[in-house]
Scaffold this motif. Structure first.
Motif, mmCIF file in Angstrom:
data_model
loop_
_atom_site.group_PDB
_atom_site.id
_atom_site.type_symbol
_atom_site.label_atom_id
_atom_site.label_comp_id
_atom_site.label_asym_id
_atom_site.label_seq_id
_atom_site.Cartn_x
_atom_site.Cartn_y
_atom_site.Cartn_z
ATOM 1 N N UNK A 58 0.831 -1.213 0.000
ATOM 2 C CA UNK A 58 0.000 0.000 0.000
ATOM 3 C C UNK A 58 0.861 1.257 0.000
ATOM 4 N N UNK A 59 1.918 1.252 0.787
ATOM 5 C CA UNK A 59 2.819 2.397 0.824
ATOM 6 C C UNK A 59 3.508 2.627 -0.508
ATOM 7 N N UNK A 60 3.919 1.540 -1.140
ATOM 8 C CA UNK A 60 4.558 1.628 -2.454
ATOM 9 C C UNK A 60 3.587 2.221 -3.471
ATOM 10 N N UNK A 61 2.352 1.725 -3.471
ATOM 11 C CA UNK A 61 1.348 2.207 -4.416
ATOM 12 C C UNK A 61 1.046 3.685 -4.176
ATOM 13 N N UNK A 66 1.934 9.409 -6.373
ATOM 14 C CA UNK A 66 2.298 10.805 -6.136
ATOM 15 C C UNK A 66 3.052 11.409 -7.309
ATOM 16 N N UNK A 67 3.415 10.594 -8.280
ATOM 17 C CA UNK A 67 4.125 11.098 -9.461
ATOM 18 C C UNK A 67 3.238 12.098 -10.188
#
Length: 77
Positions: A58-61, A66-67
């Motif tokens: 979830x943190x990675x996604x 945010x890009x």
């Protein structure tokens, strides 16, 4: 936090981000959560996963989204 749980190697799942040491993709985890599965149900189906690994996905996604990319979403009238 997610760095130790997530890897992306061209030789594993064509480079999709996966949980380190598995072929379980971040994408699969997100799809299961979106379908309403709980952490416990996902872990039962994939015993190599941990709660921390799911949270890392979830943190990675979240960081990936945010890009500065626009995701057009069409509205159905």
């Amino acid at each position: 936090m997610y760095e130790k749980f997530i890897q992306s190697e061209p030789s594993v799942m064509m480079g999709k981000p996966v949980i380190t040491g598995t072929r379980i993709s971040v994408e699969l985890i997100l799809e299961k959560l979106a379908a309403g599965e709980t952490f416990e149900q996902i872990i039962d189906a994939h015993p190599r996963l941990t709660k921390d690994a799911i949270q890392a996905a979830l943190g990675f996604a979240a960081k990936a989204l945010k890009a500065d990319v626009i995701y057009p979403i069409s509205r159905v009238a």
